[in-house]
Design an enzyme around this catalytic site. Sequence first.
Site, PDB file in Angstrom:
ATOM      1  N   LYS A  95       0.953  -1.270  -0.365  1.00  0.00           N
ATOM      2  CA  LYS A  95       0.004   0.166   0.014  1.00  0.00           C
ATOM      3  C   LYS A  95       0.761   0.967  -0.108  1.00  0.00           C
ATOM      4  O   LYS A  95       0.597   2.200  -0.493  1.00  0.00           O
ATOM      5  CB  LYS A  95      -0.898   0.543   1.084  1.00  0.00           C
ATOM      6  CG  LYS A  95      -2.532  -1.139   1.009  1.00  0.00           C
ATOM      7  CD  LYS A  95      -3.477  -0.649   2.475  1.00  0.00           C
ATOM      8  CE  LYS A  95      -4.484  -1.361   1.665  1.00  0.00           C
ATOM      9  NZ  LYS A  95      -5.657  -1.911   2.934  1.00  0.00           N
ATOM     10  N   ASP A 102     -10.750   2.367   1.295  1.00  0.00           N
ATOM     11  CA  ASP A 102     -10.851   1.776   2.676  1.00  0.00           C
ATOM     12  C   ASP A 102     -11.750   2.636   3.583  1.00  0.00           C
ATOM     13  O   ASP A 102     -12.753   2.547   4.750  1.00  0.00           O
ATOM     14  CB  ASP A 102      -9.289   1.467   3.271  1.00  0.00           C
ATOM     15  CG  ASP A 102      -8.924  -0.185   2.772  1.00  0.00           C
ATOM     16  OD1 ASP A 102      -9.812  -0.476   2.316  1.00  0.00           O
ATOM     17  OD2 ASP A 102      -7.848  -0.160   3.209  1.00  0.00           O
TER      18      ASP A 102
END
Length: 290
Positions: free
Chosen positions: A68, A104
């Site tokens: 990420k 997210d």
Amino acid sequence: MIHLGLIGYPLGHSLSPKLHNAALHYCDLQGEYSLFPIEPDDLQSLRRLLERVRSREITGLNVTIPHKQNVIPFLDQLSGTAEVTGAVNTIYRHNEILLGGNTDAPGFLVDLNRFLATHLPWRAVPGETRRHRGSFNKNALILGAGGSARAVVYALLKDGWEVTIAARRLEQAQQFVDLFTNYRLQIADLTLLNIELSNITLIVNTTPVGMIPNTDQSPWPENCRFPTHAAIYDLIYNPFETKLVKDARAQGLSAITGRGMLIEQAALAFQLWTGKQVAREIMLSAVGES
Ligand code: NAP
């Protein structure tokens, strides 16, 4: 033909192909969703894969542990949320620009608020068995301080929560204080949890403790009771019911795992890639309780 996929390592238990193949089918789009396992240090393969998005061979990618942060140097631009959290979970192209986004944070908040709307924390009224709705203190305790915690903390702070971050390495929790300088964050040692818990109304687990195959483990310290007014949100989605959630429910608390967040973040990513809205039930029925 739409080519989508997921970068991460390892990817054995990913539910993303089921979610996105169901979305492609629902939207009547020709396409496929592939897994791209790339080892943690293999930045060359990462760069090459992202070039395939730039050249339009791949339409878009999801990103999970451990990449990420690793993808950021290979992107042209970050969304506001990806910039602040320093984590990218969705890669997409806009004209000639390769963009990194983070779905997210909004995915978590949408699902959390849906959960709290029907499962607000208990108010300790002797003999009262009904759940009360209405105002309550927004005091959250976050377990873990890794990539997903950044999205969770960002979403909660923006939504007006006071946040305490408990990590097994205090220096990792301290990074959040340095990152979110406009907010007052508390930090705590997750192994001891020797803080005042009675005001906590939400506990969010962002550690992988309790995930398959370690389903007999919980991040909550042994011999520590849950605060009586708290709801529990466990980001883990595999298994469907974690030990943390089971233990909290056994103590009479409302608790849920992260399947709803998984679906929300996936649907938001799908929209960035294709411009299409997907009914959440379609994705939910694609993964069921698997
Ligand atoms: P991550 O970046 O590796 O962070 C994990 C955090 O947990 C770190 O702070 C780590 O501390 C801590 N931790 C790990 N093992 C621990 C242990 N035994 N005891 C105490 N703390 C421990 O991982 P992530 O990307 O945040 O993902 C974490 C979990 O969230 C995974 O299970 C993932 O599947 C889930 N997740 C779910 C969704 C969803 O849509 N539902 C989205 C994102 C993530 P150290 O650095 O000291 O190891």
